[in-house]
Design a protein around this motif. Structure first.
Motif, PDB file in Angstrom:
ATOM      1  N   GLU A   1       0.832  -1.075  -0.198  1.00  0.00           N
ATOM      2  CA  GLU A   1       0.233  -0.036   0.026  1.00  0.00           C
ATOM      3  C   GLU A   1       0.934   1.087   0.026  1.00  0.00           C
ATOM      4  OE1 GLU A   1      -2.649  -0.226   3.371  1.00  0.00           O
ATOM      5  OE2 GLU A   1      -3.835  -1.737   2.303  1.00  0.00           O
ATOM      6  N   LEU A   2       0.477   2.444  -0.902  1.00  0.00           N
ATOM      7  CA  LEU A   2       1.017   3.588  -0.852  1.00  0.00           C
ATOM      8  C   LEU A   2       0.327   4.711  -0.158  1.00  0.00           C
ATOM      9  CD1 LEU A   2       3.687   4.693  -2.010  1.00  0.00           C
ATOM     10  CD2 LEU A   2       2.574   4.960  -4.176  1.00  0.00           C
ATOM     11  N   ASP A   3       0.695   4.686   1.303  1.00  0.00           N
ATOM     12  CA  ASP A   3      -0.223   5.379   2.150  1.00  0.00           C
ATOM     13  C   ASP A   3       0.525   6.105   3.262  1.00  0.00           C
ATOM     14  OD1 ASP A   3       0.220   3.570   4.194  1.00  0.00           O
ATOM     15  OD2 ASP A   3      -1.669   2.217   3.863  1.00  0.00           O
ATOM     16  N   MET A   4      -0.133   6.761   4.341  1.00  0.00           N
ATOM     17  CA  MET A   4       0.749   7.503   5.279  1.00  0.00           C
ATOM     18  C   MET A   4       1.468   6.817   6.072  1.00  0.00           C
ATOM     19  SD  MET A   4      -2.766   8.277   7.777  1.00  0.00           S
ATOM     20  CE  MET A   4      -1.785   8.623   9.263  1.00  0.00           C
ATOM     21  N   HIS A   5       1.280   5.429   6.275  1.00  0.00           N
ATOM     22  CA  HIS A   5       2.037   4.562   6.888  1.00  0.00           C
ATOM     23  C   HIS A   5       3.296   4.020   6.267  1.00  0.00           C
ATOM     24  CE1 HIS A   5      -1.104   4.049   9.823  1.00  0.00           C
ATOM     25  NE2 HIS A   5      -1.957   3.824   8.773  1.00  0.00           N
ATOM     26  N   THR A   6       3.259   4.369   4.926  1.00  0.00           N
ATOM     27  CA  THR A   6       4.536   3.597   4.099  1.00  0.00           C
ATOM     28  C   THR A   6       5.458   4.834   3.634  1.00  0.00           C
ATOM     29  OG1 THR A   6       3.275   3.279   2.149  1.00  0.00           O
ATOM     30  CG2 THR A   6       3.604   1.541   3.682  1.00  0.00           C
ATOM     31  N   VAL A   7       4.770   5.906   3.029  1.00  0.00           N
ATOM     32  CA  VAL A   7       5.295   6.914   2.159  1.00  0.00           C
ATOM     33  C   VAL A   7       6.727   7.562   2.833  1.00  0.00           C
ATOM     34  CG1 VAL A   7       3.461   7.416   0.783  1.00  0.00           C
ATOM     35  CG2 VAL A   7       3.829   8.866   2.834  1.00  0.00           C
ATOM     36  N   ASP A   8       6.944   7.716   4.145  1.00  0.00           N
ATOM     37  CA  ASP A   8       8.057   8.253   4.634  1.00  0.00           C
ATOM     38  C   ASP A   8       9.189   7.446   4.478  1.00  0.00           C
ATOM     39  OD1 ASP A   8       6.711  10.622   5.731  1.00  0.00           O
ATOM     40  OD2 ASP A   8       6.479   9.855   7.480  1.00  0.00           O
ATOM     41  N   SER A   9       8.992   5.975   4.562  1.00  0.00           N
ATOM     42  CA  SER A   9       9.948   5.113   4.511  1.00  0.00           C
ATOM     43  C   SER A   9      10.254   4.960   3.061  1.00  0.00           C
ATOM     44  CB  SER A   9       9.636   3.654   5.288  1.00  0.00           C
ATOM     45  OG  SER A   9      10.755   2.741   4.725  1.00  0.00           O
ATOM     46  N   LEU A  10       9.731   5.057   2.214  1.00  0.00           N
ATOM     47  CA  LEU A  10       9.764   5.208   0.799  1.00  0.00           C
ATOM     48  C   LEU A  10      10.622   6.146   0.290  1.00  0.00           C
ATOM     49  CD1 LEU A  10       6.321   3.748  -0.654  1.00  0.00           C
ATOM     50  CD2 LEU A  10       8.510   2.219  -0.629  1.00  0.00           C
ATOM     51  N   ARG A  11      10.044   7.390   0.550  1.00  0.00           N
ATOM     52  CA  ARG A  11      10.582   8.571   0.379  1.00  0.00           C
ATOM     53  C   ARG A  11      12.024   8.686   0.904  1.00  0.00           C
ATOM     54  NH1 ARG A  11       7.972  11.480   3.418  1.00  0.00           N
ATOM     55  NH2 ARG A  11       6.048  11.892   1.805  1.00  0.00           N
ATOM     56  N   ASN A  12      12.442   8.296   1.935  1.00  0.00           N
ATOM     57  CA  ASN A  12      13.785   8.223   2.438  1.00  0.00           C
ATOM     58  C   ASN A  12      14.824   7.266   1.787  1.00  0.00           C
ATOM     59  OD1 ASN A  12      13.109  10.254   4.481  1.00  0.00           O
ATOM     60  ND2 ASN A  12      12.747   8.479   6.021  1.00  0.00           N
TER      61      ASN A  12
ATOM     62  N   GLY B   1      -0.065   9.036  -0.575  1.00  0.00           N
ATOM     63  CA  GLY B   1       0.636   8.378  -1.487  1.00  0.00           C
ATOM     64  C   GLY B   1       0.628   9.165  -2.861  1.00  0.00           C
ATOM     65  N   LEU B   2      -0.385   9.928  -3.226  1.00  0.00           N
ATOM     66  CA  LEU B   2      -0.388  10.939  -4.163  1.00  0.00           C
ATOM     67  C   LEU B   2       0.697  12.032  -3.908  1.00  0.00           C
ATOM     68  CD1 LEU B   2      -4.285  11.547  -4.682  1.00  0.00           C
ATOM     69  CD2 LEU B   2      -2.518  10.129  -6.393  1.00  0.00           C
ATOM     70  N   GLY B   3       0.650  12.465  -2.580  1.00  0.00           N
ATOM     71  CA  GLY B   3       1.874  13.651  -2.349  1.00  0.00           C
ATOM     72  C   GLY B   3       3.312  12.829  -2.579  1.00  0.00           C
ATOM     73  N   PHE B   4       3.193  11.759  -2.322  1.00  0.00           N
ATOM     74  CA  PHE B   4       4.796  11.019  -2.554  1.00  0.00           C
ATOM     75  C   PHE B   4       5.194  11.196  -3.991  1.00  0.00           C
ATOM     76  CE2 PHE B   4       6.430   6.915  -3.994  1.00  0.00           C
ATOM     77  CZ  PHE B   4       7.893   7.086  -3.608  1.00  0.00           C
ATOM     78  N   ILE B   5       4.032  10.804  -4.766  1.00  0.00           N
ATOM     79  CA  ILE B   5       4.342  10.675  -6.259  1.00  0.00           C
ATOM     80  C   ILE B   5       4.546  11.949  -6.984  1.00  0.00           C
ATOM     81  CG2 ILE B   5       3.297  10.231  -8.714  1.00  0.00           C
ATOM     82  CD1 ILE B   5       1.950   7.911  -7.244  1.00  0.00           C
ATOM     83  N   ILE B   6       3.898  13.191  -6.214  1.00  0.00           N
ATOM     84  CA  ILE B   6       4.231  14.465  -6.905  1.00  0.00           C
ATOM     85  C   ILE B   6       5.336  14.814  -6.417  1.00  0.00           C
ATOM     86  CG2 ILE B   6       3.403  16.828  -6.506  1.00  0.00           C
ATOM     87  CD1 ILE B   6       0.398  15.702  -6.302  1.00  0.00           C
TER      88      ILE B   6
END
Length: 112
Positions: A19-30, A59-64
């Motif tokens: 899932e690409l959500d508030m629980h995962t995006v920080d780790s992915l971004r880093n 997740g949308l914010g992560f992609i942007i």
């Protein structure tokens, strides 16, 4: 959430599953930012969402954010293997106005 990152020339291919959500995006971004900062000469990014089942506004914010990072350095962001439910979210959010979606990595690489 699982993440696989592969470099092909000046392209960074990022394969995300889960899932690409508030629980995962920080780790992915880093992890992605760390890779971009470590490796010289990366220009473009391809996000492979084949195994992504859910995306929320985080997740949308992560992609942007990845789009802004790549485009500010003269590169392009492409998204591939998007499920119909996630494509609908992309349509409603307007992301499709700034990012192109392709069926597979080969198509995305040819378009860069």
């Amino acid at each position: 959430m699982d993440l696989e990152i592969e470099r092909q020339g000046v392209n960074l291919i990022v394969r995300i599953s889960g899932e690409l959500d508030m629980h995962t995006v920080d780790s992915l971004r880093n992890k992605i930012e760390e890779r971009l900062n470590e490796e010289v000469g990366i220009k473009n990014m391809i996000l492979n969402l084949e195994s992504v089942d859910f995306i929320d506004s985080s997740g949308l914010g992560f992609i942007i954010g990845r789009y802004k990072r790549i485009s500010n350095h003269g590169g392009e962001l492409k998204i591939i293997n998007v499920k119909k439910s996630i494509n609908k979210v992309f349509e409603l959010s307007g992301i499709l106005k700034i990012v192109d979606i392709f069926d597979n990595e080969q198509q995305a690489l040819k378009a860069i």
